[in-house]
Write an enzyme that holds these catalytic residues in place. Sequence first.
Site, short mmCIF file in Angstrom:
data_model
loop_
_atom_site.label_atom_id
_atom_site.label_comp_id
_atom_site.label_asym_id
_atom_site.label_seq_id
_atom_site.Cartn_x
_atom_site.Cartn_y
_atom_site.Cartn_z
N PRO A 131 0.79 -1.24 0.00
CA PRO A 131 0.00 0.00 0.00
C PRO A 131 0.82 1.29 0.00
O PRO A 131 0.25 2.37 -0.06
CB PRO A 131 -0.82 -0.12 1.29
CG PRO A 131 0.06 -0.91 2.20
CD PRO A 131 0.78 -1.91 1.33
N GLY A 132 2.14 1.19 0.09
CA GLY A 132 2.95 2.39 -0.06
C GLY A 132 3.89 2.73 1.07
O GLY A 132 4.56 3.76 1.03
N ASP A 159 9.70 -5.98 -2.08
CA ASP A 159 9.01 -6.49 -0.89
C ASP A 159 7.98 -7.49 -1.40
O ASP A 159 6.84 -7.14 -1.68
CB ASP A 159 8.37 -5.34 -0.11
CG ASP A 159 7.75 -5.81 1.20
OD1 ASP A 159 8.42 -6.57 1.92
OD2 ASP A 159 6.60 -5.45 1.48
N CYS A 190 7.64 -10.86 4.72
CA CYS A 190 7.17 -10.90 6.11
C CYS A 190 6.85 -12.35 6.47
O CYS A 190 5.79 -12.66 7.00
CB CYS A 190 5.97 -9.98 6.32
SG CYS A 190 4.57 -10.29 5.23
#
Length: 438
Positions: free
Chosen positions: A114-115, A180, A233
């Site tokens: 989302p940024g 990511d 993650c």
Amino acid sequence: MIKLPGEFLSIMQAELGVDYDAFLQSYDMPAVKGLRVNTLKASIEEVKKLCPAELEPVPFCDEGFSIKGEWQNPGSTPMHIAGLIYMQEPSAMLTVSIAEIEPGMNVLDMCAAPGGKSSAAAARLMGRGMLVSNEIVPSRANILLSTIERMGAANTVVSCCRPDELAKALPEYFDRVIVDAPCSGEGMFRKDARAIEEWSLEHVASCAKRQRLILESSAECVAYGGMLIYSTCTFSKEENEDNIEAFLAAHSDFELVKAIRLYPHKFNGEGHFAASLRRKANTGANGAKKQAAARLEPCRIAAYQDFINDTFSLPPNGTAYLLKDQRVQLMPFELPESMTKLRLLSAGVSAGELQKGRFVPAHMLVMAEHGGEYKRTVELNEDEAMLKAYMRGEESACDEAYKGYCRVSYNGHSIGWGKAVSGRLKNHLPKGLRIDIK
């Protein structure tokens, strides 16, 4: 304790050994909440004064903090709406912290929605160079664009492309490429029940395969002497170290700089993995590959220039270009010609658009850190009823001497436009951003 998949637990027990019990006990603790100060807009000390909760520093990120105690609905506060902070889990701050980004670099965030990582990279660029924030899923790309808008990054291109499309258009172009990668989410089990429900050994294997494909395309975008930063993650070795080892075995021109794992029983945050890899210098081709600049039509429309002259005492930085759909885009960089063939949601700052001969400014223009100075500002603070009225989308009274578009600010930071007419401030805050602040 949260019910975790048995196969996952068996893998972690074998991996952690004597640390396994402490790891397991960490799931009795609540997920850690955090924020990162957007240093494009505010200082750390300013945010500390405005924040109602106690902040504990994140050791590897000077502008990052974990939140101690209760703070209800931080996303509905003027501080958040003004883009002074980004709510981010502390371990996720690791990725950009090891990227060694410096002002003036060209940076690509390949899987950016989302940024959070894009906005952290933008802060390190300090308005210089170019950041390309890419997201392949259109709905998530729109969320990414909203984040870039709120955080005020003026030197950013938001794209919605496949990694291989970017690799073909911009080979060896970026000083830093951040990946990511979409992953199995094991590190988020403490805060995301859906990640637990979706977990399986098959899902882990599928994620690892997709990550390797993304890495392949991302590597092509890295300039010689530049760096590729990979993060997930998840705890899965298959998605982390195994992917890095396989990548290095296939790419002798890259070398590992560092690799870091974060576990919830050893760090005040969730699970995370990050590795930085440097592309070795090549005597025949060092640095970023040159790209021809796009031939764009400068905006010479009188309505736009009249708006700039009326609204700004010092105009924004960058060149204004008129697009075919009558939108005006303000760019503080030269857009590579090869990017014009890609799906771009925004390039630089969306200044506004021409409507029936009138120029209507975009919300992004007033939120961006573009260096312009405004002739008229309606300053609000947290104690004023007018701030709450503005955030609800209501009209308010204003200085009768004001006429035309006014910047509306909270403690000196833009939150939107208003238009002054005969002592009244018409509300131009986009409807999707309006909230009822109690």
